[in-house]
Design a protein around this motif. Structure first.
Motif, mmCIF file in Angstrom:
data_model
loop_
_atom_site.group_PDB
_atom_site.id
_atom_site.type_symbol
_atom_site.label_atom_id
_atom_site.label_comp_id
_atom_site.label_asym_id
_atom_site.label_seq_id
_atom_site.Cartn_x
_atom_site.Cartn_y
_atom_site.Cartn_z
ATOM 1 N N MET A 14 -4.510 -6.963 1.518
ATOM 2 C CA MET A 14 -5.504 -7.067 2.590
ATOM 3 C C MET A 14 -6.247 -8.400 2.477
ATOM 4 O O MET A 14 -6.878 -8.678 1.452
ATOM 5 C CB MET A 14 -6.478 -5.896 2.511
ATOM 6 C CG MET A 14 -5.831 -4.523 2.734
ATOM 7 S SD MET A 14 -4.897 -4.344 4.288
ATOM 8 C CE MET A 14 -6.221 -4.416 5.489
ATOM 9 N N LYS A 66 -1.350 4.143 13.266
ATOM 10 C CA LYS A 66 -2.404 4.582 12.362
ATOM 11 C C LYS A 66 -3.000 5.897 12.860
ATOM 12 O O LYS A 66 -3.363 6.015 14.026
ATOM 13 C CB LYS A 66 -3.491 3.522 12.298
ATOM 14 C CG LYS A 66 -4.628 3.861 11.350
ATOM 15 C CD LYS A 66 -5.538 2.668 11.237
ATOM 16 C CE LYS A 66 -6.734 2.954 10.375
ATOM 17 N NZ LYS A 66 -7.644 1.801 10.395
ATOM 18 N N HIS A 76 -6.227 5.865 6.732
ATOM 19 C CA HIS A 76 -7.216 5.182 5.898
ATOM 20 C C HIS A 76 -8.251 6.191 5.407
ATOM 21 O O HIS A 76 -8.686 7.049 6.153
ATOM 22 C CB HIS A 76 -7.893 4.078 6.718
ATOM 23 C CG HIS A 76 -8.723 3.141 5.898
ATOM 24 N ND1 HIS A 76 -8.246 2.518 4.758
ATOM 25 C CD2 HIS A 76 -9.998 2.707 6.048
ATOM 26 C CE1 HIS A 76 -9.202 1.751 4.255
ATOM 27 N NE2 HIS A 76 -10.269 1.839 5.003
ATOM 28 N N SER A 106 -8.167 0.454 -2.332
ATOM 29 C CA SER A 106 -8.523 0.232 -3.751
ATOM 30 C C SER A 106 -9.043 1.499 -4.422
ATOM 31 O O SER A 106 -8.605 1.850 -5.518
ATOM 32 C CB SER A 106 -9.583 -0.866 -3.873
ATOM 33 O OG SER A 106 -9.064 -2.092 -3.450
ATOM 34 N N ARG A 120 -2.347 -0.373 -0.033
ATOM 35 C CA ARG A 120 -3.056 -1.436 0.693
ATOM 36 C C ARG A 120 -4.329 -1.847 -0.052
ATOM 37 O O ARG A 120 -5.439 -1.599 0.403
ATOM 38 C CB ARG A 120 -3.423 -0.969 2.116
ATOM 39 C CG ARG A 120 -2.225 -0.587 2.985
ATOM 40 C CD ARG A 120 -2.640 -0.421 4.447
ATOM 41 N NE ARG A 120 -3.835 0.367 4.602
ATOM 42 C CZ ARG A 120 -3.872 1.699 4.720
ATOM 43 N NH1 ARG A 120 -2.750 2.404 4.720
ATOM 44 N NH2 ARG A 120 -5.019 2.331 4.847
ATOM 45 N N PRO A 121 -4.197 -2.495 -1.194
ATOM 46 C CA PRO A 121 -5.402 -2.897 -1.934
ATOM 47 C C PRO A 121 -6.107 -4.066 -1.257
ATOM 48 O O PRO A 121 -5.473 -4.945 -0.687
ATOM 49 C CB PRO A 121 -4.855 -3.319 -3.296
ATOM 50 C CG PRO A 121 -3.463 -3.783 -3.012
ATOM 51 C CD PRO A 121 -2.961 -2.918 -1.875
ATOM 52 N N GLY A 122 -7.414 -4.029 -1.310
ATOM 53 C CA GLY A 122 -8.226 -5.161 -0.871
ATOM 54 C C GLY A 122 -9.079 -5.591 -2.043
ATOM 55 O O GLY A 122 -8.650 -6.350 -2.913
ATOM 56 N N LEU A 123 -10.268 -5.015 -2.134
ATOM 57 C CA LEU A 123 -11.256 -5.479 -3.111
ATOM 58 C C LEU A 123 -10.708 -5.644 -4.526
ATOM 59 O O LEU A 123 -10.998 -6.629 -5.201
ATOM 60 C CB LEU A 123 -12.451 -4.523 -3.136
ATOM 61 C CG LEU A 123 -13.608 -5.047 -3.997
ATOM 62 C CD1 LEU A 123 -14.297 -6.229 -3.312
ATOM 63 C CD2 LEU A 123 -14.631 -3.966 -4.301
HETATM 64 C C1 LIG Z 1 -9.988 -2.967 4.340
HETATM 65 C C2 LIG Z 1 -8.877 -2.023 4.381
HETATM 66 C C3 LIG Z 1 -8.132 -1.746 3.223
HETATM 67 C C4 LIG Z 1 -8.520 -2.260 1.858
HETATM 68 O O1 LIG Z 1 -9.705 -1.641 1.441
HETATM 69 P P1 LIG Z 1 -10.303 -1.935 -0.021
HETATM 70 O O2 LIG Z 1 -11.365 -0.939 -0.177
HETATM 71 O O3 LIG Z 1 -10.818 -3.331 0.013
HETATM 72 O O4 LIG Z 1 -9.174 -1.779 -0.963
HETATM 73 C C5 LIG Z 1 -7.016 -0.942 3.351
HETATM 74 N N1 LIG Z 1 -6.667 -0.416 4.550
HETATM 75 C C6 LIG Z 1 -7.368 -0.646 5.680
HETATM 76 C C7 LIG Z 1 -6.928 -0.040 6.953
HETATM 77 C C8 LIG Z 1 -8.491 -1.445 5.636
HETATM 78 O O5 LIG Z 1 -9.201 -1.657 6.743
#
Ligand SMILES: *Cc1c(COP(=O)(O)O)cnc(C)c1O
Length: 382
Positions: free
Chosen positions: A33, A130, A166, A209, A224-227
């Motif tokens: 992400m 989604k 999500h 995350s 789908r990792p972000g942070l």
């Molecule tokens: C932002 C987001 C993520 C990542 O989220 P984190 O908490 O940063 O890991 C994954 N999926 C979707 C749809 C997002 O909007």
């Protein structure tokens, strides 16, 4: 732009974080992400490094503009890019971008789905759907699965490229009966319903995350990792010690002391003339709300050469007072660096906890006045 206040980003730490995620999730592909300019770290640089050095091939943006920027700035690289929320599909000119630049819109409602299905130009385009499984933000409703199936039949499509949901509460502990678990059960039921209607699902993902850190929802092809890629845990402070995540913060926020002076109890300092509670020294640091600090940052600790200081009084646009109780101004060297946070994730988390912010906000809040610098200090030294 600043010169000595800067966000240094260590790409070797990103490499290590990805390796650690792969060890936690050996059976999943990573959809990296990078929305919000890669959480403030610079989207183009993150994607370039991830494609060329880490063999990551899929990236998530929030807006079509972000995805276009990636295509514009990285024309030589091969990767998939998704637009998660701000798709603007209803504009023909935007639809053309998706088609011609292979940007995948995440379809979150039946109208968008039908638009893409009915447009002959999109006949061979990957479909990413989604579902809203209980977070109640964006997504096709579970009750609409039958309509999705009918639309697929009507337009003779059989394949979902990527099925997504999500989680809304994965920063809380995921236990049996928790909201996250109910969301995931709902997702699995939707998947089953689609599969039994003869629709193929090529890829699927649910874990962000918070879920990954708890080893949850890893039965899908993707995560789908972000942070966590950028370092900090996304779990709430009270359960953070239960996280499986051992990554390091890929950034460090550096500034320096512009000016130092002694203060006595009762002196007033800065805008609002806040009263000094005891003797000590003030170090003025070269960062303010013009850089991404804000007025709610009151009293978070800032360490310098083993001395504990804290933000004192009002944050200014261009500088901030840090009060060091019990020390003399001569102990604050004007050219030395001060780190707002370093590579230990506990530091940015402490700063966030002490300012009532979350690390997401701190990262995204840094403005363009703070240059982002990239290097491999951790590997080769400074
Ligand atoms: C932002 C987001 C993520 C990542 O989220 P984190 O908490 O940063 O890991 C994954 N999926 C979707 C749809 C997002 O909007």
């Amino acid at each position: 732009m600043r010169y000595r206040t800067r966000l240094y980003i260590d790409l070797h730490l990103l490499y290590e974080n990805v390796e650690k995620i792969r060890r936690l999730c050996p059976h999943n592909q990573i959809l990296f992400m990078v929305k919000g300019d890669a959480y403030g770290h610079g989207m183009t640089q993150m994607v370039r490094f991830a494609v060329t050095e880490l063999d990551i091939k899929e990236f998530g943006c929030a807006t079509l503009g972000e995805a276009r920027r990636l295509r514009d700035e990285l024309p030589d690289l091969q990767f998939e890019v998704y637009v998660f929320s701000d798709t603007n599909l209803e504009f023909q000119s935007c639809a053309d971008y998706y088609l011609h630049r292979r940007i995948i819109p995440v379809l979150s409602n039946l109208a968008d789905l039908e638009y893409v299905l009915s447009d002959r130009d999109f006949l061979y385009f990957p479909l990413c759907l989604k579902f809203n499984t209980g977070m109640n933000r964006l997504g096709i409703m579970p009750a609409e699965v039958d309509q999705v199936i009918s639309l697929f039949k009507k337009y003779q499509r059989k394949n979902i490229f990527h099925l997504i949901t999500h989680f809304g509460t994965s920063s809380d502990l995921i236990t049996s009966g928790s909201i996250t678990e109910r969301q995931y059960e709902c997702f699995k039921a939707i998947k089953k319903q689609l599969l039994s209607a003869g629709i193929e699902i090529e890829r699927s993902s649910a874990a962000n995350s918070g879920a990954i850190e708890q080893g949850y929802a890893l039965e899908e092809t993707h995560i789908r990792p972000g942070l966590m890629l950028y370092g900090p845990s996304s779990l709430n402070a009270s359960i953070r010690h239960q996280s499986l995540w051992t990554g390091r913060c890929i950034s460090r926020l550096e500034t320096y002391i512009i000016s130092a002076f002694n203060v006595k109890k009762g002196d007033g300092v800065g805008y609002g003339n806040r009263t000094i509670p005891e003797e000590g020294a003030i170090g003025l640091i070269a960062i303010g709300y013009g850089d991404g600090f804000n007025g709610r940052m009151q009293a978070p600790e800032i360490y310098y050469a083993g001395h504990r200081g804290y933000i004192f009084g009002r944050v200014n646009m261009d500088m901030t007072q840090v009060f060091f109780p019990g020390i003399d101004q001569s102990q604050l060297k004007l050219t030395d660096k001060i780190f707002i946070w370093g590579h230990a994730p506990s530091e940015v988390l402490r700063f966030a906890d002490q300012t009532g912010a979350i690390p997401y906000e701190l990262f995204c809040g840094l403005t363009s006045r703070v240059p982002r610098l990239y290097g491999l200090d951790d590997l080769y030294g400074k």
